[in-house]
Design an enzyme around this catalytic site. Sequence first.
Site, PDB file in Angstrom:
ATOM      1  N   HIS A 127       0.964  -1.131  -0.035  1.00 42.51           N
ATOM      2  CA  HIS A 127       0.036   0.055   0.083  1.00 42.51           C
ATOM      3  C   HIS A 127       0.882   1.283  -0.012  1.00 42.51           C
ATOM      4  CE1 HIS A 127      -2.935  -2.961   1.154  1.00 42.51           C
ATOM      5  NE2 HIS A 127      -3.893  -2.291   0.866  1.00 42.51           N
ATOM      6  N   HIS A 176       0.447  -2.777   9.439  1.00 38.75           N
ATOM      7  CA  HIS A 176       2.014  -2.814   9.063  1.00 38.75           C
ATOM      8  C   HIS A 176       3.019  -2.334  10.149  1.00 38.75           C
ATOM      9  CE1 HIS A 176       2.230  -4.606   4.972  1.00 38.75           C
ATOM     10  NE2 HIS A 176       1.281  -3.884   4.558  1.00 38.75           N
ATOM     11  N   ASP A 203       8.088  -1.659   7.894  1.00 41.60           N
ATOM     12  CA  ASP A 203       7.596  -2.028   6.659  1.00 41.60           C
ATOM     13  C   ASP A 203       7.323  -0.886   5.752  1.00 41.60           C
ATOM     14  OD1 ASP A 203       7.631  -4.595   7.638  1.00 41.60           O
ATOM     15  OD2 ASP A 203       5.330  -4.525   8.024  1.00 41.60           O
TER      16      ASP A 203
END
Length: 386
Positions: free
Chosen positions: A260, A303, A307
């Site tokens: 994302h 996350h 990350d």
Amino acid sequence: MAASELIQDDEDVRPHVEVNVTAANPDTPPHPPRVANGNPTRHASSPPTPPPPSAAAAEQQPECSKLSSLLKQNQLINSLSSGLRRHCDYVKIAVPDERANHLPAEWWKTAVAFLYALFILVFTTVIITVVHERVPDKSVSPPLPDKFFDYVDRVPWAFTVTEVNGLILCGLWLVQLIFLKHKAIVGRRCFFLIGTLYMYRCVTMYLTTLPVPGKHMVCAPKLYNDSTGKIWRILSLISGGGLSLTGSHLMCGDFLYSGHTVMLTLSYLFIQEYSPRWMWWYRWFCWFLSASGVVCILVAHEHYSIDVLIGYIATTRTFWWYHTMANTHALRQAPNNYLSRTWWNPVFNFLERNVQTPVPVVFSWPVALPSSCRQRYRMVEGGRDE
């Protein structure tokens, strides 16, 4: 009689010469009158003086001067042209051909880049399915400590904001790409960077499988040796675009690094790079969508902070490296260019070989309009300020 005829013949062949002489001494007496044969009368006490110019000669004198000046000009031009022919290697001036196409579309290269990105995205779903089988159970491996989670509590709806912002950014970039004049060049750059960044993500996901970042996460059951079930999961993940909004992403393990974050950051970078500067409000709006979406990933505890950080660094550096090489033509063949040592430099040379100048930000209609519409609507153009 013979002597008189000889003298007469000699006088007949004598050339008739008229000279206009200006005396240096103003006290010189006037010229004696001329006789019919053109010879002045002689005086014993003074030397002979040339006859005064006639009226016809006075009229012809300016014409003679013009002819002589034209003759000199022709001689000068001939001498210069002969000199240029002899030394053409030294005086040749290279004039750029404005008609040359420095930004060829080459749609077939764009198709190759699209197939590359499509293959990597499908391969990513396969890796996610494989890694999901290796994720440790929450009861065995609890979430790792994260400093951001220590200070910010989880907000359940935050991840929905992330995916909505990502869809808006991707939609805006798709519309902008369609209306770009050089969409073929920009499109293959976008496809290549998407494929490369998700290939990096496949490597990091497969090498290091992190436990889930929060106990709120619900992971689909493991299938172990059920190959058919895994194939159906791959197809379901592809059909839903890997989004939680569509209910297709119920697998865990795809944490390092955040996909994302890649899409939010990459879509904004392309929007910012290929939009005119006078649309600053549009740029700031897209930046707000991107930044808020990335923050909401952490607020939702979907996350780890590492990350998101690695996803941001990988996306921005790869984008800037590629466009530095693309917009600086002198770097491509420079011997000390360390950017050319990347593994994808041969692919870059293949995609950008015929692109000889930075791509200008020019918008045009994606299809040809009728002549009546062309008179009513003008092409929207925005030049890049170099």
